[in-house]
Design a protein around this motif. Structure first.
Motif, PDB file in Angstrom:
ATOM      1  N   GLY A 114      47.225  -7.005 116.397  1.00  0.00           N
ATOM      2  CA  GLY A 114      46.798  -6.001 115.429  1.00  0.00           C
ATOM      3  C   GLY A 114      47.800  -4.873 115.249  1.00  0.00           C
ATOM      4  O   GLY A 114      47.548  -3.949 114.477  1.00  0.00           O
ATOM      5  N   ILE A 115      48.958  -4.939 115.953  1.00  0.00           N
ATOM      6  CA  ILE A 115      50.002  -3.925 115.822  1.00  0.00           C
ATOM      7  C   ILE A 115      51.255  -4.596 115.263  1.00  0.00           C
ATOM      8  O   ILE A 115      51.674  -5.649 115.733  1.00  0.00           O
ATOM      9  CB  ILE A 115      50.325  -3.247 117.174  1.00  0.00           C
ATOM     10  N   LYS A 116      51.862  -3.978 114.266  1.00  0.00           N
ATOM     11  CA  LYS A 116      53.068  -4.482 113.623  1.00  0.00           C
ATOM     12  C   LYS A 116      54.197  -3.471 113.832  1.00  0.00           C
ATOM     13  O   LYS A 116      54.002  -2.276 113.636  1.00  0.00           O
ATOM     14  CB  LYS A 116      52.801  -4.703 112.123  1.00  0.00           C
ATOM     15  N   VAL A 117      55.386  -3.972 114.246  1.00  0.00           N
ATOM     16  CA  VAL A 117      56.523  -3.098 114.532  1.00  0.00           C
ATOM     17  C   VAL A 117      57.745  -3.586 113.763  1.00  0.00           C
ATOM     18  O   VAL A 117      58.057  -4.781 113.779  1.00  0.00           O
ATOM     19  CB  VAL A 117      56.838  -3.057 116.046  1.00  0.00           C
ATOM     20  N   THR A 118      58.446  -2.671 113.097  1.00  0.00           N
ATOM     21  CA  THR A 118      59.702  -2.983 112.413  1.00  0.00           C
ATOM     22  C   THR A 118      60.730  -1.900 112.761  1.00  0.00           C
ATOM     23  O   THR A 118      60.375  -0.813 113.211  1.00  0.00           O
ATOM     24  CB  THR A 118      59.522  -3.056 110.888  1.00  0.00           C
TER      25      THR A 118
ATOM     26  N   VAL B 152      73.995  -3.248 121.465  1.00  0.00           N
ATOM     27  CA  VAL B 152      72.689  -2.698 121.844  1.00  0.00           C
ATOM     28  C   VAL B 152      71.626  -3.319 120.942  1.00  0.00           C
ATOM     29  O   VAL B 152      71.703  -3.218 119.712  1.00  0.00           O
ATOM     30  CB  VAL B 152      72.668  -1.165 121.718  1.00  0.00           C
ATOM     31  N   ILE B 153      70.680  -3.985 121.580  1.00  0.00           N
ATOM     32  CA  ILE B 153      69.561  -4.607 120.849  1.00  0.00           C
ATOM     33  C   ILE B 153      68.273  -3.947 121.320  1.00  0.00           C
ATOM     34  O   ILE B 153      67.962  -3.947 122.517  1.00  0.00           O
ATOM     35  CB  ILE B 153      69.505  -6.124 121.111  1.00  0.00           C
ATOM     36  N   LEU B 154      67.546  -3.360 120.409  1.00  0.00           N
ATOM     37  CA  LEU B 154      66.276  -2.695 120.715  1.00  0.00           C
ATOM     38  C   LEU B 154      65.144  -3.590 120.233  1.00  0.00           C
ATOM     39  O   LEU B 154      65.097  -3.977 119.062  1.00  0.00           O
ATOM     40  CB  LEU B 154      66.207  -1.335 120.023  1.00  0.00           C
ATOM     41  N   GLU B 155      64.239  -3.941 121.147  1.00  0.00           N
ATOM     42  CA  GLU B 155      63.106  -4.777 120.769  1.00  0.00           C
ATOM     43  C   GLU B 155      61.881  -4.390 121.599  1.00  0.00           C
ATOM     44  O   GLU B 155      61.971  -3.573 122.526  1.00  0.00           O
ATOM     45  CB  GLU B 155      63.431  -6.259 120.957  1.00  0.00           C
ATOM     46  N   HIS B 156      60.763  -4.968 121.262  1.00  0.00           N
ATOM     47  CA  HIS B 156      59.503  -4.643 121.931  1.00  0.00           C
ATOM     48  C   HIS B 156      58.980  -5.855 122.695  1.00  0.00           C
ATOM     49  O   HIS B 156      59.371  -6.986 122.422  1.00  0.00           O
ATOM     50  CB  HIS B 156      58.453  -4.200 120.902  1.00  0.00           C
ATOM     51  N   LYS B 157      58.080  -5.614 123.614  1.00  0.00           N
ATOM     52  CA  LYS B 157      57.387  -6.701 124.308  1.00  0.00           C
ATOM     53  C   LYS B 157      55.971  -6.251 124.653  1.00  0.00           C
ATOM     54  O   LYS B 157      55.661  -5.060 124.646  1.00  0.00           O
ATOM     55  CB  LYS B 157      58.145  -7.149 125.555  1.00  0.00           C
TER      56      LYS B 157
ATOM     57  N   VAL C 186      61.697   3.420 114.400  1.00  0.00           N
ATOM     58  CA  VAL C 186      60.741   2.358 114.710  1.00  0.00           C
ATOM     59  C   VAL C 186      59.440   2.661 113.973  1.00  0.00           C
ATOM     60  O   VAL C 186      58.838   3.725 114.168  1.00  0.00           O
ATOM     61  CB  VAL C 186      60.489   2.259 116.224  1.00  0.00           C
ATOM     62  N   THR C 187      59.037   1.749 113.105  1.00  0.00           N
ATOM     63  CA  THR C 187      57.803   1.919 112.328  1.00  0.00           C
ATOM     64  C   THR C 187      56.698   1.096 112.974  1.00  0.00           C
ATOM     65  O   THR C 187      56.821  -0.125 113.119  1.00  0.00           O
ATOM     66  CB  THR C 187      58.004   1.470 110.875  1.00  0.00           C
ATOM     67  N   VAL C 188      55.627   1.760 113.356  1.00  0.00           N
ATOM     68  CA  VAL C 188      54.488   1.118 114.019  1.00  0.00           C
ATOM     69  C   VAL C 188      53.275   1.238 113.100  1.00  0.00           C
ATOM     70  O   VAL C 188      52.952   2.330 112.632  1.00  0.00           O
ATOM     71  CB  VAL C 188      54.190   1.742 115.392  1.00  0.00           C
TER      72      VAL C 188
END
Length: 769
Positions: free
Chosen positions: A381-385, A371-376, A416-418
């Protein structure tokens, strides 16, 4: 284990406590909005009485800790914090009516720039989740041995999918390569039958052909696969990437559902990549869009092959997981490709392709267990880790969440840190597990404006009260909006508060109101800021004995004003001029000033009492025209022409005189002496004797001397020419004699030019008898 669990809590309290010693770099924030945008630790005090009238508004901006220490009450402190609102949160389930594998589904974040917010995302892999499988097959001639086996595997492939889930669909497509040289032989006869053997049923080559859209009808799938014929091309690599791109982006033609999407890619050879199209004069880059007409890829001979990176991006965007079923000789090639494409696997295809059913099952298990969780669509101006919790502990911060060996019904979570790095307009992005249709939609807004909840205070004469300060109406300015601009602009008023164009308003130490500087009160005890442009204070003066102005003076705008009896830049000396007086009773010869009983000479004047200037130019030439006046003008009014020069008699002669001999306008020599007086450029002049003028010749003498000079010059030139001719003749004669001696054999009878002629006749018939 216990220590590792307590560590995040410990770090949290350490960060919280560190707020007492961290700073808010408010960058001279003039209002609450600018303050909270200056940094995540900045807060604003909205109490109108928090600062004095002479203090700047930016003193309202500081950390909460510092503002409370300065007297701002907690209910007057504006300190917005990031927060979140869960808008949709369906519970995890795997019933026939509803399958939910990811929670929450929608969340709204209100972020203050620099203050991160954490989201907890939970995933549970449900059994029986619907699957779409699109089978993409290589129909180049090298696959003709496998085609018969593949035709009979249609029913088995669908049955294998239904073992995994009851809601499975399958589709089919084929590819060969671009139909241009050097990829395909373009001879018309060979195009009709590109296969080497004439007895083999063969179809014309093509780029990519969609055969069957996704369906649950296994009989239809079997019929479509069975009707396929092999084709052929020239080179070994195939146009597989072209087919993969079209099968990915043409969702409406393939019939992809919003479920788990698998793409089975079967081949026994490599693939062309971006740039290879140039070999066939195809220069247009692949645009990653759908170009299908009548189930054929129409731009195959128009656009280049896609790059691997471009293809990987499109597969990720459309949530498609490729399964590369390749022969043993191609395993390494496609394993390297799989490393670039997330959520893809490679399986070894047997020589007759009979193991494709087991390969699909194995590949699906590998894909579903990771399972790989990622964003698109992440806004600028937004940083996600991400931090992944696959077991009992969280992983390190990473660019995406990842868990391996996840089994059916296993529950995993991600933190998820936004964080917003700047102020942005309301936007949204998605966080989703690769290969699964579900996603979390994150709505983001940034808090860059203060909501102070002000009560109406009537302290702004021509403006409105907001967050402790006045916002003036148009045409008014000032702390309480009392200044009427009239025809002037705010910038024109501010220009009156600047010392010059390069300086800041009120030297940065005051506030400009109606063109007048109101200097701020200083936070430093005893310091006072004053002056027309607030450019002065009473502390920035020289120190002596660790005391300002030696304790014997007052600091005034950078200069010490010494009390009676003291002098010097730092009032460090007692007033006395004994060491600065000359024998003539002047101080420092009038060419300097006395400080601490020592002469400080100006310009280039030197010596103890500034008596001379060794490096100055000689005054003789400078004042020669003035001296000529004394020689020629008997009336004695030369002082009016040269105020710095005074004529004295020999009886008044002083020591230290400069002896001068200069020519005047009539080429006469003047003899005089110059004595420097006290003061700058002041001289006494002593005339030594009358001028010395040269004797002048009469006109007749000049004429005779000129004629004689011309005659002598002519005679000299004539004699010189005669000498040159004589020398030249002598040299030629010596050379002639030398040649005569060296060539004496040519004299007389030995000279071949003077030998007598002889004739010899030989009669061939005469033998001498």
């Amino acid at each position: 284990m216990r220590g590792s669990l307590h560590l995040p809590v410990l770090i949290f309290f350490m960060v919280l406590h560190s707020g007492h010693c961290q700073e808010c770099r408010n960058a001279k924030a003039s209002n609450c909005n600018e303050c909270i945008q200056a940094g995540p630790l900045c807060a604003w005090c909205k109490d109108p009485n928090f600062i004095k009238r002479s203090e700047p508004d930016h003193m309202r901006c500081d950390t909460v800790y510092q503002l409370e220490n300065k007297g701002c009450k907690s209910n007057d402190t504006v300190y917005p914090k990031s927060w979140q609102e869960v808008k949709q949160n369906l519970t995890l389930s795997s019933t026939k009516d509803q399958v939910v594998q990811l929670t929450p589904q929608r969340i709204k974040l209100n972020l203050r720039p620099g203050q991160p917010e954490n989201i907890t995302v939970t995933f549970r892999h449900a059994q029986g989740f619907p699957i779409d499988l699109y089978y993409l097959m290589d129909l180049s001639f090298s696959m003709h041995d496998d085609l018969d086996n593949l035709k009979g595997l249609g029913q088995k492939i669908l049955e294998a999918l239904k073992d995994i889930t009851d809601a499975a669909q399958i589709g089919f497509g084929t590819f060969v390569d671009k139909t241009v040289l050097p990829f395909v032989n373009t001879n018309p006869e060979i195009l009709k039958n590109p296969c080497p053997g004439k007895n083999i049923p063969c179809q014309e080559p093509f780029g990519y052909k969609h055969v069957l859209s996704l369906t649950s009808n296994s009989s239809l799938f079997k019929a479509k696969v069975s009707s396929q014929k092999i084709s052929g091309n020239l080179d070994a690599p195939e146009g597989g990437l072209d087919a993969l791109m079209q099968a990915t982006v043409c969702e409406h033609i393939i019939g992809w559902r919003n479920v788990t999407r698998l793409l089975l890619f079967a081949t026994d050879d490599g693939f062309h990549i971006a740039g290879d199209g140039k070999l066939g004069s195809i220069l247009t880059p692949n645009d990653g869009k759908c170009h299908m007409q009548n189930n054929y890829y129409t731009n195959s001979n128009v656009m280049d092959y896609p790059s691997v990176g471009h293809l990987a991006l499109k597969l990720s965007e459309h949530n498609i997981q490729p399964i590369f079923a390749v022969t043993a000789n191609m395993l390494k090639t496609y394993q390297s490709l799989s490393e670039i494409i997330p959520k893809s696997v490679v399986g070894e295809l047997s020589l007759d392709s009979s193991n494709i059913v087991s390969l699909i099952k194995s590949a699906y298990n590998n894909l579903s267990s990771k399972v790989i969780l990622e964003h698109k669509n992440l806004p600028d101006g937004i940083k996600v880790t991400y931090r992944s919790k696959c077991g009992t502990e969280f992983s390190k911060l990473a660019a995406r969440g990842e868990c391996d060996n996840v089994k059916i019904n296993d529950t995993i979570s991600f933190t998820v840190t936004v964080e917003a790095t700047k102020c942005i307009s309301p936007q949204a992005f998605t966080i989703h597990p690769l290969g699964f249709s579900e996603a979390l939609t994150v709505e983001v807004e940034t808090m860059c404006n203060c909501d102070c909840g002000d009560h109406n205070l009537n302290i702004c004469n021509n403006g409105t009260f907001s967050c402790g300060i006045c916002s003036c109406k148009e045409g008014f300015t000032g702390k309480n909006c009392t200044c009427n601009l009239g025809e002037k602009t705010t910038e024109e008023l501010k220009a009156s508060c600047r010392k010059d164009n390069s300086s800041s308003v009120c030297s940065g130490l005051g506030e400009c109101e109606c063109g007048v500087c109101n200097c701020f009160s200083s936070n430093i005890p005893g310091q006072r800021i004053y002056g027309k442009f607030c450019e002065c204070d009473n502390t920035k003066c020289e120190m002596y004995n660790e005391k300002l102005c030696n304790g014997h003076g007052e600091c005034d705008c950078g200069n010490c004003r010494c009390e009676a009896g003291y002098e010097g830049k730092a009032c460090e000396c007692k007033a006395s001029y004994d060491g600065c007086m000359t024998a003539r009773g002047t101080k420092c010869s009038g060419r300097g000033y006395c400080e601490c009983n020592t002469c400080k000479c100006i310009a280039n004047y030197e010596t103890h009492l500034c008596e001379s200037c060794p490096s100055c130019p000689s005054p003789c030439r400078t004042y020669a025209h003035c001296i000529e006046c004394y020689y020629l003008n008997s009336t004695g009014n030369c002082e009016n022409q040269c105020e710095n020069i005074t004529r004295i008699t020999m009886a008044d002669h002083l020591n230290g005189a400069v002896r001068c001999k200069e020519k005047d306008s009539q080429d006469c020599f003047m003899h005089f002496e110059m004595v420097m007086k006290d003061g700058i450029e002041q001289y006494d002049v002593i005339l030594q004797k009358d001028r010395e003028c040269p004797k002048r010749l009469s006109e007749l003498q000049i004429a005779l001397m000129t004629a004689g000079s011309v005659l002598l010059l002519g005679l000299f030139l004539l004699l010189f020419g005669k000498c040159l001719t004589e020398l030249n003749d002598r040299a030629k004669y010596r050379r002639f004699e030398k040649e005569m001696k060296e060539n004496s054999k040519w004299i007389g009878p030995e000279n071949q030019l003077f030998l007598k002629a002889t004739t010899t006749v030989a009669n061939p018939m005469y033998d001498g008898d």
